[in-house]
Design a protein around this motif. Structure first.
Motif, PDB file in Angstrom:
ATOM      1  N   GLU A   1     -15.956 -19.083 -63.401  1.00  0.00           N
ATOM      2  CA  GLU A   1     -16.086 -18.096 -62.191  1.00  0.00           C
ATOM      3  C   GLU A   1     -17.440 -18.336 -61.339  1.00  0.00           C
ATOM      4  O   GLU A   1     -18.194 -19.147 -61.871  1.00  0.00           O
ATOM      5  CB  GLU A   1     -16.116 -16.642 -62.687  1.00  0.00           C
ATOM      6  CG  GLU A   1     -17.153 -16.253 -63.904  1.00  0.00           C
ATOM      7  CD  GLU A   1     -18.506 -16.232 -63.405  1.00  0.00           C
ATOM      8  OE1 GLU A   1     -18.899 -16.028 -62.375  1.00  0.00           O
ATOM      9  OE2 GLU A   1     -19.250 -16.545 -64.318  1.00  0.00           O
ATOM     10  N   ALA A   2     -17.577 -17.735 -60.147  1.00  0.00           N
ATOM     11  CA  ALA A   2     -18.639 -17.921 -59.399  1.00  0.00           C
ATOM     12  C   ALA A   2     -18.796 -16.662 -58.707  1.00  0.00           C
ATOM     13  O   ALA A   2     -17.991 -15.871 -58.458  1.00  0.00           O
ATOM     14  CB  ALA A   2     -18.474 -18.905 -58.350  1.00  0.00           C
ATOM     15  N   GLY A   3     -20.391 -16.317 -58.722  1.00  0.00           N
ATOM     16  CA  GLY A   3     -20.644 -14.973 -57.977  1.00  0.00           C
ATOM     17  C   GLY A   3     -20.964 -13.775 -58.797  1.00  0.00           C
ATOM     18  O   GLY A   3     -21.059 -12.851 -58.146  1.00  0.00           O
TER      19      GLY A   3
ATOM     20  N   LEU B   1     -13.772 -25.425 -57.733  1.00  0.00           N
ATOM     21  CA  LEU B   1     -13.156 -24.468 -57.062  1.00  0.00           C
ATOM     22  C   LEU B   1     -13.436 -23.137 -56.557  1.00  0.00           C
ATOM     23  O   LEU B   1     -13.484 -22.615 -55.648  1.00  0.00           O
ATOM     24  CB  LEU B   1     -11.631 -24.672 -57.532  1.00  0.00           C
ATOM     25  CG  LEU B   1     -10.870 -25.958 -57.530  1.00  0.00           C
ATOM     26  CD1 LEU B   1      -9.640 -25.872 -57.935  1.00  0.00           C
ATOM     27  CD2 LEU B   1     -11.080 -26.754 -56.182  1.00  0.00           C
ATOM     28  N   ALA B   2     -13.970 -22.452 -57.966  1.00  0.00           N
ATOM     29  CA  ALA B   2     -14.433 -21.087 -57.804  1.00  0.00           C
ATOM     30  C   ALA B   2     -15.543 -21.104 -56.879  1.00  0.00           C
ATOM     31  O   ALA B   2     -15.542 -20.109 -55.952  1.00  0.00           O
ATOM     32  CB  ALA B   2     -14.780 -20.655 -59.049  1.00  0.00           C
TER      33      ALA B   2
ATOM     34  N   ARG C   1     -15.252 -19.520 -52.891  1.00  0.00           N
ATOM     35  CA  ARG C   1     -16.032 -18.350 -52.786  1.00  0.00           C
ATOM     36  C   ARG C   1     -17.317 -18.487 -51.459  1.00  0.00           C
ATOM     37  O   ARG C   1     -17.368 -17.657 -50.623  1.00  0.00           O
ATOM     38  CB  ARG C   1     -17.098 -17.917 -53.952  1.00  0.00           C
ATOM     39  CG  ARG C   1     -17.409 -16.569 -53.859  1.00  0.00           C
ATOM     40  CD  ARG C   1     -18.510 -16.221 -55.130  1.00  0.00           C
ATOM     41  NE  ARG C   1     -19.035 -14.818 -54.795  1.00  0.00           N
ATOM     42  CZ  ARG C   1     -20.110 -14.571 -54.145  1.00  0.00           C
ATOM     43  NH1 ARG C   1     -20.740 -15.644 -53.566  1.00  0.00           N
ATOM     44  NH2 ARG C   1     -20.483 -13.361 -53.750  1.00  0.00           N
ATOM     45  N   ASP C   2     -17.643 -19.645 -51.529  1.00  0.00           N
ATOM     46  CA  ASP C   2     -18.778 -19.908 -50.273  1.00  0.00           C
ATOM     47  C   ASP C   2     -18.032 -19.895 -49.190  1.00  0.00           C
ATOM     48  O   ASP C   2     -18.355 -19.421 -48.204  1.00  0.00           O
ATOM     49  CB  ASP C   2     -19.197 -21.568 -50.721  1.00  0.00           C
ATOM     50  CG  ASP C   2     -20.355 -21.494 -51.709  1.00  0.00           C
ATOM     51  OD1 ASP C   2     -20.652 -20.484 -52.235  1.00  0.00           O
ATOM     52  OD2 ASP C   2     -20.859 -22.541 -52.043  1.00  0.00           O
ATOM     53  N   GLN C   3     -16.719 -20.527 -49.012  1.00  0.00           N
ATOM     54  CA  GLN C   3     -15.946 -20.371 -47.955  1.00  0.00           C
ATOM     55  C   GLN C   3     -15.748 -18.818 -47.275  1.00  0.00           C
ATOM     56  O   GLN C   3     -15.834 -18.770 -46.185  1.00  0.00           O
ATOM     57  CB  GLN C   3     -14.666 -21.032 -47.975  1.00  0.00           C
ATOM     58  CG  GLN C   3     -13.888 -21.409 -46.771  1.00  0.00           C
ATOM     59  CD  GLN C   3     -12.511 -22.199 -47.323  1.00  0.00           C
ATOM     60  OE1 GLN C   3     -12.059 -22.243 -48.392  1.00  0.00           O
ATOM     61  NE2 GLN C   3     -11.892 -22.745 -46.366  1.00  0.00           N
ATOM     62  N   TYR C   4     -15.347 -18.102 -48.351  1.00  0.00           N
ATOM     63  CA  TYR C   4     -15.246 -16.510 -48.020  1.00  0.00           C
ATOM     64  C   TYR C   4     -16.445 -15.985 -47.495  1.00  0.00           C
ATOM     65  O   TYR C   4     -16.301 -15.095 -46.589  1.00  0.00           O
ATOM     66  CB  TYR C   4     -14.735 -15.799 -49.222  1.00  0.00           C
ATOM     67  CG  TYR C   4     -14.403 -14.305 -49.127  1.00  0.00           C
ATOM     68  CD1 TYR C   4     -13.330 -13.898 -48.383  1.00  0.00           C
ATOM     69  CD2 TYR C   4     -15.599 -13.409 -49.257  1.00  0.00           C
ATOM     70  CE1 TYR C   4     -13.341 -12.355 -48.057  1.00  0.00           C
ATOM     71  CE2 TYR C   4     -15.543 -12.256 -48.998  1.00  0.00           C
ATOM     72  CZ  TYR C   4     -14.411 -11.663 -48.539  1.00  0.00           C
ATOM     73  OH  TYR C   4     -14.028 -10.309 -48.209  1.00  0.00           O
TER      74      TYR C   4
ATOM     75  N   TYR D   1     -27.363 -10.913 -42.678  1.00  0.00           N
ATOM     76  CA  TYR D   1     -27.780 -10.886 -43.899  1.00  0.00           C
ATOM     77  C   TYR D   1     -28.001 -12.511 -44.390  1.00  0.00           C
ATOM     78  O   TYR D   1     -27.966 -12.857 -45.501  1.00  0.00           O
ATOM     79  CB  TYR D   1     -26.614 -10.194 -44.938  1.00  0.00           C
ATOM     80  CG  TYR D   1     -26.757  -8.830 -44.602  1.00  0.00           C
ATOM     81  CD1 TYR D   1     -27.555  -8.027 -45.013  1.00  0.00           C
ATOM     82  CD2 TYR D   1     -26.037  -8.202 -43.467  1.00  0.00           C
ATOM     83  CE1 TYR D   1     -27.780  -6.483 -44.839  1.00  0.00           C
ATOM     84  CE2 TYR D   1     -25.971  -6.829 -43.061  1.00  0.00           C
ATOM     85  CZ  TYR D   1     -26.788  -6.232 -43.992  1.00  0.00           C
ATOM     86  OH  TYR D   1     -26.778  -4.654 -43.859  1.00  0.00           O
ATOM     87  N   ASN D   2     -27.331 -13.485 -43.358  1.00  0.00           N
ATOM     88  CA  ASN D   2     -27.429 -14.770 -43.733  1.00  0.00           C
ATOM     89  C   ASN D   2     -26.502 -15.470 -45.122  1.00  0.00           C
ATOM     90  O   ASN D   2     -27.070 -16.017 -45.677  1.00  0.00           O
ATOM     91  CB  ASN D   2     -28.660 -15.587 -43.784  1.00  0.00           C
ATOM     92  CG  ASN D   2     -28.919 -16.891 -43.364  1.00  0.00           C
ATOM     93  OD1 ASN D   2     -27.929 -17.444 -42.933  1.00  0.00           O
ATOM     94  ND2 ASN D   2     -29.837 -17.564 -43.374  1.00  0.00           N
ATOM     95  N   TRP D   3     -25.332 -14.799 -45.118  1.00  0.00           N
ATOM     96  CA  TRP D   3     -24.358 -14.959 -46.027  1.00  0.00           C
ATOM     97  C   TRP D   3     -24.225 -16.335 -46.116  1.00  0.00           C
ATOM     98  O   TRP D   3     -23.625 -17.155 -47.152  1.00  0.00           O
ATOM     99  CB  TRP D   3     -23.099 -14.107 -46.225  1.00  0.00           C
ATOM    100  CG  TRP D   3     -23.804 -12.726 -46.830  1.00  0.00           C
ATOM    101  CD1 TRP D   3     -24.600 -12.332 -47.465  1.00  0.00           C
ATOM    102  CD2 TRP D   3     -22.939 -11.340 -46.233  1.00  0.00           C
ATOM    103  NE1 TRP D   3     -24.933 -10.929 -47.603  1.00  0.00           N
ATOM    104  CE2 TRP D   3     -23.703 -10.359 -46.914  1.00  0.00           C
ATOM    105  CE3 TRP D   3     -21.977 -11.309 -45.653  1.00  0.00           C
ATOM    106  CZ2 TRP D   3     -23.590  -9.033 -46.773  1.00  0.00           C
ATOM    107  CZ3 TRP D   3     -21.593  -9.922 -45.218  1.00  0.00           C
ATOM    108  CH2 TRP D   3     -22.401  -8.863 -45.845  1.00  0.00           C
TER     109      TRP D   3
END
Length: 199
Positions: free
Chosen positions: A17-19, A139-140, A144-147, A158-160
């Motif tokens: 997972e990531a995040g 992939l995770a 997630r980065d793309q989202y 917030y510069n996400w």
């Protein structure tokens, strides 16, 4: 050199997972079954690779995997069931997408819950030992980065697109200045005690 399989099964999936440590956005997991002859000199734990290398590896993994799945579990559910349970749920949802189904599951870390009576093993730092877990970590992270880059457009202050929701000084300063959004995890300590917000 990372290994392909941990078990005797050909249909072994790696999941990661990531995040988990982010203040905003989902926790994202992936599950990947790689072909037994898969080789890649670059593939490693996503944290060891640059963003550019991760982005280059993403289509390679998706095109060459036997099967893969990616799932987000969003902040509302993280706040309800906690981030560890949300991470495991995201892994389960990713494994749900695999066709064919795995015969064995290897999990990065030391926490998992049984899935559909398929045998599994948790492996600490597994993303640096097994290619399928490393592939799942890529992939995770990239999905997630793309989202986070997409929701950055809605709340650019917030510069996400840069911090991806992690608790950087800049992110915390923006929370202090603008308050929180619908994407923030309300169950997390969003600010240090001295910068407390009334939620």
């Amino acid at each position: 050199m990372l290994l392909i399989n941990h078990s005797k099964f050909i249909l072994e999936c790696g999941t990661d997972e990531a995040g988990r440590g982010c203040l905003a956005g989902p926790v994202t997991a992936a599950a990947v079954i790689l072909p037994k002859d898969f080789k890649n000199e670059v593939l490693n734990d996503s944290k060891q690779l640059s963003e550019k290398k991760r982005e280059l590896l993403k289509p390679t993994i998706e095109n060459q995997a036997v099967t893969f799945g990616v799932s987000h579990v969003f902040q509302e559910e993280i706040d309800t069931i906690n981030v560890l349970n949300a991470s495991i749920l995201a892994m389960h949802k990713s494994i749900d997408q695999l066709k064919p189904r795995p015969k064995f599951i290897i999990v990065d870390g030391n926490k998992f819950k049984p899935y559909a009576q398929i045998p599994f093993e948790t492996i600490i730092k597994g993303d640096g030992k097994y290619l399928s877990i490393a592939a799942a970590s890529i992939l995770a992270k990239t999905h997630r980065d793309q989202y986070m880059e997409m929701i950055h457009e809605e709340f650019p202050m917030y510069n996400w697109k840069k911090n991806k929701g992690y608790p950087t000084k800049e992110h915390r300063e923006a929370i202090k200045k603008y308050g929180i959004t619908k994407y923030h995890r309300k169950s997390f300590r969003l600010l240090p005690e001295q910068l407390k917000l009334d939620l």
